[in-house]
Design a protein around this motif. Sequence first.
Motif, short mmCIF file in Angstrom:
data_model
loop_
_atom_site.label_atom_id
_atom_site.label_comp_id
_atom_site.label_asym_id
_atom_site.label_seq_id
_atom_site.Cartn_x
_atom_site.Cartn_y
_atom_site.Cartn_z
N ALA A 83 6.16 10.33 1.28
CA ALA A 83 5.64 9.00 0.94
C ALA A 83 6.78 7.99 0.85
O ALA A 83 6.63 6.83 1.27
N ARG A 115 7.73 7.05 4.36
CA ARG A 115 6.75 6.12 4.95
C ARG A 115 6.96 4.70 4.42
O ARG A 115 6.84 3.72 5.16
N TRP A 164 7.25 13.64 -3.48
CA TRP A 164 7.10 12.25 -3.04
C TRP A 164 7.94 11.90 -1.82
O TRP A 164 7.93 10.76 -1.35
N SER A 191 1.82 6.70 -6.91
CA SER A 191 0.74 7.60 -7.30
C SER A 191 1.18 9.05 -7.19
O SER A 191 0.94 9.86 -8.10
N ILE A 192 1.84 9.38 -6.09
CA ILE A 192 2.32 10.76 -5.86
C ILE A 192 3.44 11.10 -6.85
O ILE A 192 3.46 12.18 -7.44
N ALA A 196 0.84 -1.21 0.00
CA ALA A 196 0.00 0.00 0.00
C ALA A 196 0.86 1.25 0.00
O ALA A 196 0.56 2.23 -0.69
N ARG A 197 1.93 1.21 0.76
CA ARG A 197 2.83 2.37 0.83
C ARG A 197 3.52 2.62 -0.53
O ARG A 197 3.69 3.76 -0.94
N GLU A 207 1.01 4.17 -2.87
CA GLU A 207 0.86 5.59 -2.55
C GLU A 207 2.03 6.38 -3.12
O GLU A 207 1.85 7.45 -3.73
#
Length: 251
Positions: free
Chosen positions: A163, A166, A160, A152-153, A145-146, A149
């Motif tokens: 993200a 993370r 980014w 996508s960014i 999921a990370r 994300e």
Amino acid sequence: MTAPPPQAEKNNVAKISAALELLEAGNSSRDVLDALSEMIDRAEMKVGDRLPPEVEIAKKLGVGRAKVREALTAWQNMGIVTRNKKAGTRLAAEVSSNAIHVPVTLKLEAESLLRTHSVRRPLEIESARMAARNVTDQQARVILARVAELMSIFEAGEDWREADNRFHRAIQAASGNPLFEQIIQQIQRAFNEIYEAPFGQPHLGQVTIPLHPELARAIAARDEARASKVMARIMDMVEHEVRQVMETYDV
């Protein structure tokens, strides 16, 4: 390290203080370190030489002592100075310009980044390997999921960096050893507190982002060898990019 004779050190202090008189600083820790870098270069300071006391630096630069302490602590964390009550603050790494047209602050920034990167590289590789070994199903879903994300960014052309942080922290958490996250984040924080955008390039390292999904899949598949290999490639690409920038500026 042998300390210089008392008279030699006294002469050094006078020379350093004279160089400090010529400087000005803004309000940030980065501004203070830029000024101190110039002082060190102008005074031709060598490894082992002592910097002026915090109170003198603060007074001559017109900034608060807390700001000077914050800046010098950042340098201490990066191995540029050593600090203790008896010996004071002493230079532990060379800070000088190799070329006439290269600002000493740029050289220091590049060397600091490479120094912290050399410590971080094996930790990141091992944390990826251990994550592939120990990751739980839930942690694998979080990592995937990370990275989704992050991509996508990144593909939207937005900043980014958070993200990415993370994503890497999710990998470090999955390693099963909390020291990976603590140490890596401490190393990164020591550098980023001063050099938020290395060389004025906030997206340094973006060439590695397309590799991150492969890293996430390797960890989720519990493939230790592939996870280690991809992480090593990512870290090597970052180092190569830094060295390219250094060559551009002839640092």
